[in-house]
Each structure stands twice: as structure tokens, then as C-alpha cells.
Design a protein around this motif. Sequence first.
Motif, PDB file in Angstrom:
ATOM      1  N   ALA A 224       0.486  -1.399  -0.265  1.00 48.00           N
ATOM      2  CA  ALA A 224      -0.319  -0.360   0.510  1.00 48.00           C
ATOM      3  C   ALA A 224       0.849   1.461  -0.249  1.00 48.00           C
ATOM      4  CB  ALA A 224      -0.948   0.145   0.698  1.00 48.00           C
ATOM      5  N   ALA A 225       2.277   1.304   1.201  1.00 47.15           N
ATOM      6  CA  ALA A 225       2.668   2.501   0.282  1.00 47.15           C
ATOM      7  C   ALA A 225       3.157   2.639  -0.295  1.00 47.15           C
ATOM      8  CB  ALA A 225       3.393   2.089   1.817  1.00 47.15           C
ATOM      9  N   TRP A 226       3.752   1.437  -1.421  1.00 47.14           N
ATOM     10  CA  TRP A 226       4.414   1.612  -2.796  1.00 47.14           C
ATOM     11  C   TRP A 226       3.283   2.403  -3.634  1.00 47.14           C
ATOM     12  CZ3 TRP A 226       3.674  -0.697  -7.152  1.00 47.14           C
ATOM     13  CH2 TRP A 226       4.739  -0.930  -8.221  1.00 47.14           C
ATOM     14  N   THR A 227       2.456   2.023  -3.520  1.00 43.42           N
ATOM     15  CA  THR A 227       1.299   2.525  -4.715  1.00 43.42           C
ATOM     16  C   THR A 227       0.946   3.948  -4.510  1.00 43.42           C
ATOM     17  OG1 THR A 227      -0.671   1.328  -3.661  1.00 43.42           O
ATOM     18  CG2 THR A 227       0.382   0.089  -4.746  1.00 43.42           C
ATOM     19  N   THR A 228       1.443   4.225  -2.728  1.00 46.95           N
ATOM     20  CA  THR A 228       1.364   5.230  -2.481  1.00 46.95           C
ATOM     21  C   THR A 228       2.393   6.318  -3.065  1.00 46.95           C
ATOM     22  OG1 THR A 228      -0.430   5.920  -0.581  1.00 46.95           O
ATOM     23  CG2 THR A 228       0.858   7.426  -0.570  1.00 46.95           C
TER      24      THR A 228
ATOM     25  N   ALA B  39       4.507   9.719  -7.948  1.00 45.93           N
ATOM     26  CA  ALA B  39       5.278  10.062  -8.976  1.00 45.93           C
ATOM     27  C   ALA B  39       4.721   9.611 -10.004  1.00 45.93           C
ATOM     28  CB  ALA B  39       5.920   8.288  -9.229  1.00 45.93           C
ATOM     29  N   LEU B  40       3.573   9.312 -10.543  1.00 42.96           N
ATOM     30  CA  LEU B  40       2.790   9.481 -11.775  1.00 42.96           C
ATOM     31  C   LEU B  40       2.281  10.648 -11.966  1.00 42.96           C
ATOM     32  CD1 LEU B  40       1.000   5.845 -12.079  1.00 42.96           C
ATOM     33  CD2 LEU B  40       2.526   6.667 -13.952  1.00 42.96           C
TER      34      LEU B  40
ATOM     35  N   LEU C 136      -0.041  11.774 -15.181  1.00 42.94           N
ATOM     36  CA  LEU C 136      -0.649  11.180 -15.315  1.00 42.94           C
ATOM     37  C   LEU C 136      -1.654  10.557 -14.640  1.00 42.94           C
ATOM     38  CD1 LEU C 136       2.000   8.451 -16.377  1.00 42.94           C
ATOM     39  CD2 LEU C 136       0.242   9.682 -18.425  1.00 42.94           C
ATOM     40  N   THR C 137      -2.814  10.425 -14.291  1.00 44.69           N
ATOM     41  CA  THR C 137      -3.362   9.919 -13.402  1.00 44.69           C
ATOM     42  C   THR C 137      -3.819   8.684 -12.693  1.00 44.69           C
ATOM     43  OG1 THR C 137      -4.731  11.609 -14.214  1.00 44.69           O
ATOM     44  CG2 THR C 137      -6.181   9.795 -12.775  1.00 44.69           C
ATOM     45  N   PHE C 138      -3.251   8.277 -12.007  1.00 47.63           N
ATOM     46  CA  PHE C 138      -4.094   6.930 -10.923  1.00 47.63           C
ATOM     47  C   PHE C 138      -4.894   6.458 -10.506  1.00 47.63           C
ATOM     48  CE2 PHE C 138      -2.220   3.867  -7.483  1.00 47.63           C
ATOM     49  CZ  PHE C 138      -1.881   2.525  -8.259  1.00 47.63           C
ATOM     50  N   VAL C 139      -5.167   5.146 -11.318  1.00 53.43           N
ATOM     51  CA  VAL C 139      -6.625   4.619 -10.703  1.00 53.43           C
ATOM     52  C   VAL C 139      -6.971   3.149 -10.494  1.00 53.43           C
ATOM     53  CG1 VAL C 139      -9.314   4.489 -11.560  1.00 53.43           C
ATOM     54  CG2 VAL C 139      -7.912   6.166 -12.026  1.00 53.43           C
TER      55      VAL C 139
ATOM     56  N   SER D 120      11.595 -10.338  19.905  1.00 47.87           N
ATOM     57  CA  SER D 120      10.697  -9.317  18.077  1.00 47.87           C
ATOM     58  C   SER D 120      11.203  -9.952  17.079  1.00 47.87           C
ATOM     59  CB  SER D 120      12.353  -8.550  18.183  1.00 47.87           C
ATOM     60  OG  SER D 120      13.578  -8.916  18.624  1.00 47.87           O
ATOM     61  N   LEU D 121      10.399 -10.496  16.157  1.00 46.80           N
ATOM     62  CA  LEU D 121       9.717 -11.373  14.915  1.00 46.80           C
ATOM     63  C   LEU D 121      11.132 -11.273  13.571  1.00 46.80           C
ATOM     64  CD1 LEU D 121       7.932 -13.070  13.616  1.00 46.80           C
ATOM     65  CD2 LEU D 121       7.525 -11.202  12.495  1.00 46.80           C
ATOM     66  N   SER D 122      11.769 -11.841  13.578  1.00 51.30           N
ATOM     67  CA  SER D 122      12.719 -12.276  12.872  1.00 51.30           C
ATOM     68  C   SER D 122      11.971 -12.888  11.413  1.00 51.30           C
ATOM     69  CB  SER D 122      13.359 -13.290  12.434  1.00 51.30           C
ATOM     70  OG  SER D 122      14.648 -13.775  13.812  1.00 51.30           O
ATOM     71  N   THR D 123      12.633 -11.848  10.063  1.00 49.75           N
ATOM     72  CA  THR D 123      10.985 -12.150   8.774  1.00 49.75           C
ATOM     73  C   THR D 123      12.160 -11.230   7.401  1.00 49.75           C
ATOM     74  OG1 THR D 123       9.804  -9.824   8.507  1.00 49.75           O
ATOM     75  CG2 THR D 123      11.101  -8.853   8.981  1.00 49.75           C
ATOM     76  N   VAL D 124      11.403 -11.423   6.686  1.00 49.00           N
ATOM     77  CA  VAL D 124      12.164 -11.949   5.709  1.00 49.00           C
ATOM     78  C   VAL D 124      11.901 -10.124   4.757  1.00 49.00           C
ATOM     79  CG1 VAL D 124      12.555 -12.571   3.021  1.00 49.00           C
ATOM     80  CG2 VAL D 124      12.463 -14.006   5.260  1.00 49.00           C
ATOM     81  N   ARG D 125      13.137  -9.574   4.514  1.00 47.23           N
ATOM     82  CA  ARG D 125      11.941  -8.274   3.337  1.00 47.23           C
ATOM     83  C   ARG D 125      12.215  -8.115   2.341  1.00 47.23           C
ATOM     84  NH1 ARG D 125      16.153  -3.247   5.242  1.00 47.23           N
ATOM     85  NH2 ARG D 125      14.692  -3.433   7.027  1.00 47.23           N
ATOM     86  N   ILE D 126      11.187  -7.916   1.658  1.00 48.36           N
ATOM     87  CA  ILE D 126      10.641  -8.190   0.177  1.00 48.36           C
ATOM     88  C   ILE D 126      10.823  -6.545   0.198  1.00 48.36           C
ATOM     89  CG2 ILE D 126       8.999  -8.403  -1.294  1.00 48.36           C
ATOM     90  CD1 ILE D 126       8.621 -11.000  -0.097  1.00 48.36           C
ATOM     91  N   ALA D 127      11.454  -6.206  -1.081  1.00 43.46           N
ATOM     92  CA  ALA D 127      11.242  -4.473  -1.758  1.00 43.46           C
ATOM     93  C   ALA D 127      10.740  -4.702  -2.767  1.00 43.46           C
ATOM     94  CB  ALA D 127      12.908  -4.330  -1.713  1.00 43.46           C
ATOM     95  N   PHE D 128      10.330  -3.866  -3.232  1.00 46.39           N
ATOM     96  CA  PHE D 128       9.647  -3.308  -5.147  1.00 46.39           C
ATOM     97  C   PHE D 128      11.176  -2.443  -5.282  1.00 46.39           C
ATOM     98  CE2 PHE D 128       6.193  -5.058  -3.446  1.00 46.39           C
ATOM     99  CZ  PHE D 128       5.327  -5.402  -4.439  1.00 46.39           C
ATOM    100  N   PRO D 129      10.860  -2.628  -7.216  1.00 50.19           N
ATOM    101  CA  PRO D 129      11.404  -1.803  -7.705  1.00 50.19           C
ATOM    102  C   PRO D 129      11.003   0.164  -7.316  1.00 50.19           C
ATOM    103  CG  PRO D 129      10.601  -3.144  -9.131  1.00 50.19           C
ATOM    104  CD  PRO D 129       9.813  -3.215  -8.122  1.00 50.19           C
ATOM    105  N   PRO D 130      12.038   0.898  -7.593  1.00 52.56           N
ATOM    106  CA  PRO D 130      11.432   2.360  -6.485  1.00 52.56           C
ATOM    107  C   PRO D 130       9.990   2.966  -7.665  1.00 52.56           C
ATOM    108  CG  PRO D 130      13.732   2.260  -7.098  1.00 52.56           C
ATOM    109  CD  PRO D 130      13.424   0.582  -7.445  1.00 52.56           C
ATOM    110  N   ALA D 131       8.808   3.838  -6.462  1.00 52.23           N
ATOM    111  CA  ALA D 131       8.075   3.893  -7.628  1.00 52.23           C
ATOM    112  C   ALA D 131       9.050   4.782  -8.161  1.00 52.23           C
ATOM    113  CB  ALA D 131       7.391   4.290  -6.967  1.00 52.23           C
TER     114      ALA D 131
END
Length: 333
Positions: free
Chosen positions: A83-87, A92-93, A98-101, A288-299
Motif C-alpha cells: 500500500a505504501a509503495w502504491t502511494t 510519481a505518476l 498521469l492519473t493513477f486509478v 521481536s519477530l525475525s522476518t524476510v524483507r521484500i522490496a519493490f522497484p523504486p516507484a
Amino acid sequence: MIDRKPVTSADVARAAGVSRTTVSLVLNGVDTISLADSTKARVRRAAEELGYVPHSGAQALRSGYSGVVLMPSAATALGRIVAAWTTDLEDALNALGLTFVIYGSRGLGPVDAARAWSRLRPVAVLTLGSTPLTPEASEVMRTNGTRALLSTGEHPIEGTHVLVTGQADAGAVAVEHLVDRGRRRIGIVTPRARGLEAMGRERFTRADAVATSRGASTLELPMSYDRESAIATADAALAAGLDGIYAYDDDFALLLLGAFARAGVAVPTDIAVVGTDDLVEGSLASPSLSTVRIAFPPAADVASIVEDIIQGNRESGGITFATPPSMIARESS
């Protein structure tokens, strides 16, 4: 109720004392014709006072495309990381004009979904994998003016720019970590939630392959995102003598931490737990929770790719890789 006529560019032109052509040039940012700053200010002031907004259809006729970048809604609520990445992508669009829908089309097959999306005449479509971009669906959209097709995924798709995030590898990374920590009987949660089943199966398959190659055994643990299922899953893990769990994501993992605490089970002494997504709640949990971090390409990079394809400066296919999934080891493992 009194019907009000919509404000038109002719109304703005009369209020500003200029032609409709001048209104169009000013409000659409056309700078190929020189206009006095005072004229531009007068037009903008008249438009603001009248509440006039240029019609997107008319703008599309002038530019040759709609400027709409459509993202189909996910089958389930977006995780906070996505959700943060889509924001960021929307920002950026928008900066590129451009209009993001986000468009709701849940439950539709690829071709029917493509027909529904095409009603808005998007110039670009980005799907997060909930609806496959099949060749037939892609043809429907291209026929109706879509220039750029993008999708998250793990493999090339002809005519589509693929954003490779390594989502499916998260389970493998987690199991490698658990085995390195001496765990040999590992449970792998597969979520029972609409829209998560396919990725859950992918993560299980890759995690199981790693465990087998390292001499560890696995047990699939189907789990719903609710209190009762968390307690039942924790009980099943204990009954099976498991010493480690990969819980699909941090949300499921945090439920299991609560269920183990309720049962008086010590994490990680009795059983280790690993999630995915690196949510802040996991970092503050006890343990504290061990976790796997996943990244998206920069928006911003993705927005630039969209613009380049629209403008014809880049081929429609291609692959952009994000940073591979990485392990963040904390107290729970």
C-alpha cells in the motif's frame, strides 16, 4: 432540486474575455504559443471562480491518450508495504501528469477483466499479479488504446514489462535461515485467504525444496487470519513436534506468537517463528519477530518506465528487478 448546467470552457472564455482556444491553451499547459502572463492569470482565475475543470475526454483527444494508469484492485486488502509503495507510485505518476486509478474487477477472468478495464481507456495498466495478463487479455487492451502493460511476476511475459520482486522466494530465504539456526522440523503456513493462496503455494514449494536439500522436513500448516485458526495452528505445530515455523507473512506470524504465548510456549527456545514484510509491529513484538524483507522497484523508476513506454522511448516488454529478499534475524529465531 434545481438542475445546474455544467460549467464549460465557453463560460470561462466569456468570464476571462478571451477565446475558447486561449482557455484550452492555458488550462492544458500548451506552451507552443506565447501568451501574456496576465492573460494566463485571468483565465486561471476565471476557471477557479467558476469551478471549471477540463474534461479528460477532450484532453485525451488532443494528446492521443487518456493519461489514465489503471491498477486492478487486489483480491484481498493490500499489505501495508504494498500500500505504501502504491502511494509512492501515485505521487510519481501524478508528477508526470498521469492519473493513477485503482479499479475494482474482482472475480473476473483475464479477458473479461481486460474488457472492463478498457472501458476507461487507460494508457497503461499495472497489475500486481491478481489477474494474469494473458495474450488474449493484452490484445483486448492494446486494441482499445493501452500502450503500456506492467505486472509483478517471476518470469518474462511477452509484450509486458515485468517487475520481479522475488515474492515467491521469501519462504526459501526463511527456511535457509531456520535450518542454519539448527531447526530440522519446519512448519510452513499456507494462508487460507482469497487472493493469497497462489503465492502461499509458491512460497511453500520453494521453501520445501530448500528444506529437503538441507536435510530438514516440512509440514504444511493451512491457516486463516483469525484467533481460532492461530490457536489451532499453534496446537498442530506443537503436536507434530515442530521446532520452526515460516508463517507466510508478519501478520500471520504475529498471530502465532500470540497463540504460543497463550499456550506458555517459549519462542524461540521451543519453536522459532519467521514472517515476511518487516512490519514495525514485528520489530516491537516480544520476542521481536525475525522476518524476510521484500522490496519493490523504486516507484519513481516504475513511473519513468510507464512514461517511456507511453512516449515510445522504450519497448513494451522487459524486466526490472527489485533488490532480492533479505533475512532480518531477530529474537524469534
